[in-house]
Scaffold this active site. Sequence first.
Site, PDB file in Angstrom:
ATOM      1  CE  LYS A 194     -48.925  22.575   4.931  1.00 37.88           C
ATOM      2  NZ  LYS A 194     -48.617  21.360   3.987  1.00 37.88           N
TER       3      LYS A 194
ATOM      4  CD  GLU B  57     -41.434  37.463   3.008  1.00 42.26           C
ATOM      5  OE1 GLU B  57     -41.754  37.642   2.057  1.00 42.26           O
ATOM      6  OE2 GLU B  57     -41.000  37.901   4.186  1.00 42.26           O
TER       7      GLU B  57
ATOM      8  CB  CYS C 178     -42.231  33.979  -4.999  1.00 38.57           C
ATOM      9  SG  CYS C 178     -40.717  34.355  -4.145  1.00 38.57           S
TER      10      CYS C 178
ATOM     11  CD  GLU D 272     -47.293  33.719  -8.031  1.00 42.14           C
ATOM     12  OE1 GLU D 272     -48.281  33.422  -7.223  1.00 42.14           O
ATOM     13  OE2 GLU D 272     -45.938  33.956  -7.718  1.00 42.14           O
TER      14      GLU D 272
HETATM   15  P1  NAD Z   1     -49.798  27.568  -1.547  1.00 42.95           P
HETATM   16  O1  NAD Z   1     -50.241  28.773  -1.107  1.00 42.95           O
HETATM   17  O2  NAD Z   1     -51.015  26.864  -2.311  1.00 42.95           O
HETATM   18  O3  NAD Z   1     -49.192  26.415  -0.534  1.00 42.95           O
HETATM   19  C1  NAD Z   1     -48.150  27.227   0.567  1.00 42.95           C
HETATM   20  C2  NAD Z   1     -48.299  26.450   1.822  1.00 42.95           C
HETATM   21  O4  NAD Z   1     -49.460  26.519   2.394  1.00 42.95           O
HETATM   22  C3  NAD Z   1     -48.262  24.850   1.478  1.00 42.95           C
HETATM   23  O5  NAD Z   1     -47.451  24.086   2.622  1.00 42.95           O
HETATM   24  C4  NAD Z   1     -49.750  24.478   1.503  1.00 42.95           C
HETATM   25  O6  NAD Z   1     -49.888  22.972   1.842  1.00 42.95           O
HETATM   26  C5  NAD Z   1     -50.351  25.374   2.494  1.00 42.95           C
HETATM   27  N1  NAD Z   1     -51.736  25.508   2.393  1.00 42.95           N
HETATM   28  C6  NAD Z   1     -52.438  25.273   1.423  1.00 42.95           C
HETATM   29  N2  NAD Z   1     -53.657  25.702   1.546  1.00 42.95           N
HETATM   30  C7  NAD Z   1     -54.000  25.861   2.714  1.00 42.95           C
HETATM   31  C8  NAD Z   1     -54.913  26.442   3.515  1.00 42.95           C
HETATM   32  N3  NAD Z   1     -56.119  26.693   3.060  1.00 42.95           N
HETATM   33  N4  NAD Z   1     -54.572  26.650   4.861  1.00 42.95           N
HETATM   34  C9  NAD Z   1     -53.428  26.705   5.260  1.00 42.95           C
HETATM   35  N5  NAD Z   1     -52.116  26.283   4.552  1.00 42.95           N
HETATM   36  C10 NAD Z   1     -52.654  25.936   3.328  1.00 42.95           C
HETATM   37  O7  NAD Z   1     -48.732  27.858  -2.344  1.00 42.95           O
HETATM   38  P2  NAD Z   1     -47.770  26.631  -3.278  1.00 42.95           P
HETATM   39  O8  NAD Z   1     -48.657  26.867  -4.395  1.00 42.95           O
HETATM   40  O9  NAD Z   1     -47.104  25.756  -2.280  1.00 42.95           O
HETATM   41  O10 NAD Z   1     -46.396  27.933  -3.774  1.00 42.95           O
HETATM   42  C11 NAD Z   1     -46.590  28.808  -4.893  1.00 42.95           C
HETATM   43  C12 NAD Z   1     -46.773  30.087  -4.194  1.00 42.95           C
HETATM   44  O11 NAD Z   1     -45.871  30.394  -2.987  1.00 42.95           O
HETATM   45  C13 NAD Z   1     -46.814  31.228  -5.129  1.00 42.95           C
HETATM   46  O12 NAD Z   1     -47.565  32.255  -4.962  1.00 42.95           O
HETATM   47  C14 NAD Z   1     -45.361  31.917  -4.737  1.00 42.95           C
HETATM   48  O13 NAD Z   1     -45.136  33.312  -5.248  1.00 42.95           O
HETATM   49  C15 NAD Z   1     -45.391  31.848  -3.308  1.00 42.95           C
HETATM   50  N6  NAD Z   1     -44.003  32.117  -2.627  1.00 42.95           N
HETATM   51  C16 NAD Z   1     -43.618  33.206  -2.304  1.00 42.95           C
HETATM   52  C17 NAD Z   1     -42.256  33.399  -1.710  1.00 42.95           C
HETATM   53  C18 NAD Z   1     -41.955  34.702  -0.929  1.00 42.95           C
HETATM   54  O14 NAD Z   1     -40.973  34.768  -0.413  1.00 42.95           O
HETATM   55  N7  NAD Z   1     -42.712  35.764  -1.269  1.00 42.95           N
HETATM   56  C19 NAD Z   1     -41.516  32.450  -1.924  1.00 42.95           C
HETATM   57  C20 NAD Z   1     -41.726  31.341  -2.674  1.00 42.95           C
HETATM   58  C21 NAD Z   1     -43.189  31.142  -2.780  1.00 42.95           C
END
Ligand code: NAD
Length: 500
Positions: free
Chosen positions: A187, A263, A298, A398
């Site tokens: 997804k 991650e 991230c 963050e």
């Molecule tokens: P997010 O957690 O809001 O969303 C990530 C994914 O999860 C999206 O596909 C989203 O649609 C889905 N999602 C949202 N709510 C959900 C739920 N309740 N249940 C299941 N899935 C759900 O994060 P974001 O805003 O898309 O991305 C930013 C975050 O990602 C930051 O915290 C960043 O640090 C992290 N990030 C981490 C890495 C790493 O490798 N550690 C890499 C890139 C981004």
Amino acid sequence: MTRSLASVADGLRFRTSAWIDGEFVPATSGRTYTSENPATGRPLAEIAEGGAEDVDRAVRAARRAFDDGAWSNASPSERKRTLIRFADLIDAHRDELAATETLDAGKPIADVRALDIPDTAATIRWHAEAIDKLYDQVAPTGPSAVAMIVREPAGVVGAVIPWNYPAQMAAWKLGPALATGNSVVIKPAAQTALSLLRIAELAGEAGLPAGVLNVVPGPGDVVGVAIARHPDIDVVAFTGSTEVGRSFLHHSADTNLKRVVLELGGKSPQVVMADAPPLDAIAPKILDAIFWNMGENCSAGSRLIVHRSRRKELVERLVAAATQEWLVGDPMEDETRIGPMITRGHLERVLGYIEAGRRDGARLVAGGRRVLEDSGGHFLAPTIFDDATNDMRIAQEEIFGPVLTVIPFDTEAEAVAIANDTPYGLAASLYTENLRTAHRMARALRAGTVGVNAYSEGDLSTPFGGYKQSGFGGHDKSVHAHDQYTELKTIWIDMTEAEA
Ligand code: NAD
């Protein structure tokens, strides 16, 4: 933008349906949602809004494909050939994918063409090339038994990824999961589905059997949750926020105990010691670490922990470069280094942190405001706060935007204590010319990746994962990423003669 890229952008035809069982299909509900261009705030595409029934359909296709063995039982060298064709096709469509990604995610085109899309292809290729060079093991038994320890694909892998590196994050999951023989249901973030839908089509063109890769776009709290709770998914790999990541552990515990790999977020320190290399050399690296990808990264080096003796001169350099070199603008223009924030809501959130920094008494020395409002896009000037303390919200939480928080220190022990004083532990950078200090501090910093005299996530051969609340259960990249997508099986063969 070059003329050739402009003509590619003009001719783009987006794939907007779900990719299930080797074909594009509408959502079962028939519903769509609007994805916008963050640089203009205007609609870009109408995308199939998947639901739990579409996840179910995708998992059935993935399981059937896994069970029929065309991919899961193919020899590693056959899988390698197909995945290398897949990587080649991504490279061949670099301009198309880069333009798509920039329009959809607001990422600067120069970065996407030079880094994101080539790295997406390179990731698939790296895992493909590794897979026919990894051996299983024979345990040290006596002649009365043969005991083999073999790796087998885990089965159906679910993946849920964020919007900041849409193509690259997909490849970090798909490379190791597909190379090891799994089927995948992935997804994309709702805001950024377009590049992955095209990439899935290219996988089909490369010869990946139908059902091995499935893409279901849609909202996180519907499609993401359906993946997290699906009883026939064996492993789920999530990249995103710590808050949502945590919910995946609950979902697994409440359903089929699927393996969970997370991650997550970060609040990464950049530590500048008194004996750091010349400031001219390190200032650009420090700004890259926080402003690259608009700070929507991230592992962004969002806290600059600097020895008091170097602080004033370093901050002056950083402020000058932030305002003169980090050009905010249309991400389709080659010279742009900072594009828009992903959504209006995210821009407001980052502005909220800037307000909190001011209120808590940090000194705003660059940026701190919205710019280019007439464009309709969500642009923010690169921002630096000086004289902060590590207990402030801008030092603990963050922000996920181009906001650097500068915190001075006096002793090495104090620097390490400040650097480690957050719930996160994804990455850290350390600047010193003393080799002993470098070794000692690299060990003391509680982070999955420590860059010395560099801002670095390593390369494809190095694992990437988080300490503390930055990660759980595994790593992306390198052969270590293969562990989470495989089961370890013991086959014990009794070699004693049966008694007559
Ligand atoms: P997010 O957690 O809001 O969303 C990530 C994914 O999860 C999206 O596909 C989203 O649609 C889905 N999602 C949202 N709510 C959900 C739920 N309740 N249940 C299941 N899935 C759900 O994060 P974001 O805003 O898309 O991305 C930013 C975050 O990602 C930051 O915290 C960043 O640090 C992290 N990030 C981490 C890495 C790493 O490798 N550690 C890499 C890139 C981004």
